[in-house]
Scaffold this active site. Structure first.
Site, short mmCIF file in Angstrom:
data_model
loop_
_atom_site.label_atom_id
_atom_site.label_comp_id
_atom_site.label_asym_id
_atom_site.label_seq_id
_atom_site.Cartn_x
_atom_site.Cartn_y
_atom_site.Cartn_z
N LYS A 153 -6.54 12.17 35.55
CA LYS A 153 -6.33 10.79 36.01
C LYS A 153 -6.21 10.82 37.53
CE LYS A 153 -3.09 6.87 35.86
NZ LYS A 153 -1.95 6.23 35.20
N ASP A 162 -1.05 3.57 42.42
CA ASP A 162 -0.95 2.61 41.32
C ASP A 162 0.09 1.53 41.66
OD1 ASP A 162 -0.97 1.23 38.96
OD2 ASP A 162 -0.03 2.83 37.75
N LYS A 215 3.68 -3.87 39.88
CA LYS A 215 4.92 -3.14 39.60
C LYS A 215 6.05 -3.67 40.49
CE LYS A 215 3.00 1.40 38.36
NZ LYS A 215 3.48 1.50 36.97
N ASP A 241 0.17 9.17 41.08
CA ASP A 241 -0.65 8.82 39.92
C ASP A 241 -2.01 9.54 39.91
OD1 ASP A 241 -0.32 7.54 37.53
OD2 ASP A 241 -1.27 5.67 38.16
N ASP A 288 -1.63 -2.93 34.74
CA ASP A 288 -0.90 -1.72 35.06
C ASP A 288 -1.19 -0.60 34.06
OD1 ASP A 288 0.76 -0.07 36.45
OD2 ASP A 288 2.64 -0.98 35.76
N GLU A 334 -3.83 1.00 33.62
CA GLU A 334 -5.16 1.22 34.18
C GLU A 334 -5.70 2.62 33.93
OE1 GLU A 334 -2.41 1.69 35.75
OE2 GLU A 334 -2.82 3.67 36.60
N ARG A 379 -5.76 4.57 31.37
CA ARG A 379 -6.55 4.73 30.14
C ARG A 379 -7.94 4.13 30.29
NH1 ARG A 379 -2.02 1.56 26.82
NH2 ARG A 379 -0.83 2.49 28.52
N1 BES Z 1 1.05 5.35 36.29
C1 BES Z 1 1.78 4.66 35.33
C2 BES Z 1 2.66 5.55 34.45
C3 BES Z 1 3.75 6.33 35.14
C4 BES Z 1 5.04 5.84 35.15
C5 BES Z 1 3.50 7.56 35.69
C6 BES Z 1 6.04 6.57 35.75
C7 BES Z 1 4.51 8.28 36.29
C8 BES Z 1 5.78 7.79 36.31
C9 BES Z 1 0.84 3.89 34.40
O1 BES Z 1 -0.36 3.49 34.94
C10 BES Z 1 1.57 2.65 33.99
O2 BES Z 1 1.88 1.89 34.84
N2 BES Z 1 1.84 2.52 32.70
C11 BES Z 1 2.54 1.41 32.22
C12 BES Z 1 1.89 0.99 30.92
C13 BES Z 1 2.35 -0.33 30.41
C14 BES Z 1 1.87 -1.45 31.32
C15 BES Z 1 1.79 -0.52 29.04
C16 BES Z 1 3.99 1.83 31.98
O3 BES Z 1 4.22 2.98 31.62
O4 BES Z 1 4.88 1.03 32.22
ZN ZN Z 2 -1.06 4.65 36.52
ZN ZN Z 3 -0.24 1.60 35.98
#
Ligand code: BES
Ligand code: ZN
Ligand code: ZN
Length: 496
Positions: A264, A269, A276, A287, A346, A348, A350
């Protein structure tokens, strides 16, 4: 820093600090040194109530009775509980303590029991890695660097019969650890530096330095569009920085398996329009940690003997909110023809990985696909900062990666690809949606989303959102990028 093997009596070693370990309730390993020091160790043990527990230590001046200037006696805890993680923790801990004496040269006595439990190679490789990794600092942007004396030499005192066995282990340990530190550097750099183009440049440099062993191709936006990667492009749409799809290929001499590793590579992000909070955004330069793992692995590959073909794919882009960004409710057309309803911009990672996985299937005929991603906060909540989530559709491949983790000392925990949860990513108007309809199991539904693009290829998904980035210092890693996954993948590839 150099590592030397010394098949000699520890008392004869001339070093600034000699590290001697002992077990809880069993101080016998110290007996010979204690005799040479006329009972100095016994006396200190009594005075200070030292019992050989984990993280217990004594630093004593030897007054010239043995070759080393000081001796650091350190506890390992109970012998029965000893494993690779105890060795890593004890080595990192004692190194930190030894460094307070500002040594140029450290000696470390390797216990026969470690060799019995872990093999001589793994013991030496782990010590070498731990010394290098726990010594790492990211000081590039500090105008005042700490004036700490660097350790120049580490002498490993080991039984003469083992020397031939472990010479290679020192080299491998050094290669694995420098690769891990490269990944850390990349993660620690600000998002303003590690743009998709910057990652592409790093990939090109790795290829240049590989004396033709690694070929690189950078696919620009036009080419990405032609390949129909609408999911990945959807994420990139909000950013001014151009997306770069990085393709690295390593061909081994006696080729057998072909492994595609996908990282990834969201270089920052923000969450996109599903922005966020400031708090959650603070560390989102991390990220691209999966991409950093891929780059670091390729950096090391030419120096190792690996009997597999390896392809590295990084769909790199930023996730930014802007007038051109994708909106919740938009529908994206992925490279394999599937449509995706974007519920939350967010989620993203995947989207970018889906197209990279389809690319692997369409063009690479992989034996194994492994994706490494800081994919979900849910995985970090479930497993904490030490452990990566592991999913897969092939028992054989899962076993191989778990084995690699137990050798590299990186913790993995297998999670389910629960079929009944697939419903949670069903969309009313498209083939799939990018977030779950429910509140729970977010790490699993993210994995299930990816599984939809994998097809029948044996595949593993590593969610490193927990261990990729340390919010507080650990024995092996200062705050920031950890390089988690680099040694794991190198170890996995080495065993193929
Ligand atoms: N990059 C984040 C996940 C992440 C969170 C990585 C904390 C490292 C530390 C990912 O893109 C994300 O934002 N995921 C969301 C998914 C949700 C919107 C379904 C999340 O985990 O809140
Ligand atoms: Zn991310
Ligand atoms: Zn994200």
């Amino acid at each position: 820093m150099k590592f030397l093997l010394k098949p000699i009596d520890p008392a004869k070693l001339a070093s600034d600090v000699l590290v001697a370990f002992c077990w809880e309730k069993d101080l016998s390993s110290l007996r010979q040194l204690d005799e040479k020091l006329s009972g100095l160790i016994t006396e200190a043990i009594k005075k200070e109530g030292f019992a050989g527990k984990e993280n217990e230590y004594l630093i004593l001046s030897t007054k010239g009775d043995i070759g080393s200037y000081k001796i650091l006696v350190a506890g390992l805890g109970e012998r029965e509980n000893f494993d690779i993680f105890s060795l890593i923790k004890a080595t990192a801990f004692t190194l930190k303590k030894a460094k307070e004496a500002k040594p140029a040269k450290i000696g470390l006595i390797i216990d026969d029991y470690w060799i019995k439990k872990l093999t001589a190679q793994q013991t030496v490789q782990t010590i070498v890695e731990t010394v290098i990794l726990s010594n790492y600092r990211f000081l590039k942007y500090k105008s005042q660097k700490d004036q700490l004396r660097e350790i120049e030499e580490v002498d490993l005192i080991i039984h003469p019969s083992k020397i031939a066995l472990v010479e290679e282990a020192i080299k491998i340990g050094q290669i694995y650890a420098s690769a891990t530190n490269l990944a850390r550097d990349l993660v620690n750099e600000p998002g303003a530096v590690t743009t998709p183009s910057y990652l592409a440049d790093i990939a090109c440099n790795i290829s240049k330095d590989s004396s033709n062993k690694i070929k690189v191709r950078i696919l620009n936006k036009d080419k990405i569009e032609k390949l129909g990667m609408g999911a990945y492009l959807g994420v990139a749409k909000g950013a001014d920085e151009a997306p770069k799809f990085i393709h690295l290929a390593y061909k081994s001499a006696g080729s057998r398996k072909k492994v595609v590793i996908i990282g990834k590579g969201i270089t920052f992000d923000t969450g996109g329009l599903s922005l966020k909070s400031s708090e959650h955004m603070e560390t989102m330069k991390q990220d691209m940690a999966g991409a950093a793992v891929v780059l670091a692995v390729f950096n090391a590959l030419p120096q190792l003997r690996i009997a597999a073909d390896v392809v590295g794919l990084i769909p790199a882009c930023e996730n930014m909110p802007s007038a051109s960004a994708i909106k919740p409710g938009d529908i994206l057309h992925a490279a394999n023809g599937k449509t995706i309803e974007v519920i939350n911009t967010d989620a993203e990672g995947r989207l970018t990985l889906a197209d990279a996985i389809s690319y692997a299937n369409a063009f690479e005929k992989p034996d194994y696909i492994i994706d490494v991603a800081t994919l979900t906060g849910a995985c970090r909540s479930a497993l904490g900062e030490d452990i990566a989530g592991l999913w897969g559709n092939s028992e054989e491949l899962l076993e191989k990666i778990k084995k690699a983790g137990s050798v590299s000392g990186e913790k993995l925990w297998q999670m389910p690809l629960e079929k009944d949860y697939r419903e949670l990513v069903k969309s009313d108007i498209a083939d799939i949606r990018n977030t779950s309809t429910g509140k729970y199991g977010g790490a699993i539904t993210a994995a299930l989303f990816l599984a939809d693009f994998v097809g029948d290829s044996p595949w593993i998904h590593l969610d490193i959102a927990g261990p990729a980035y340390m919010e507080k210092e650990t024995a092996l890693t200062p705050k920031g990028g950890s390089g988690f996954g680099v040694r794991l993948l190198l170890q996995f590839l080495k065993e193929l």
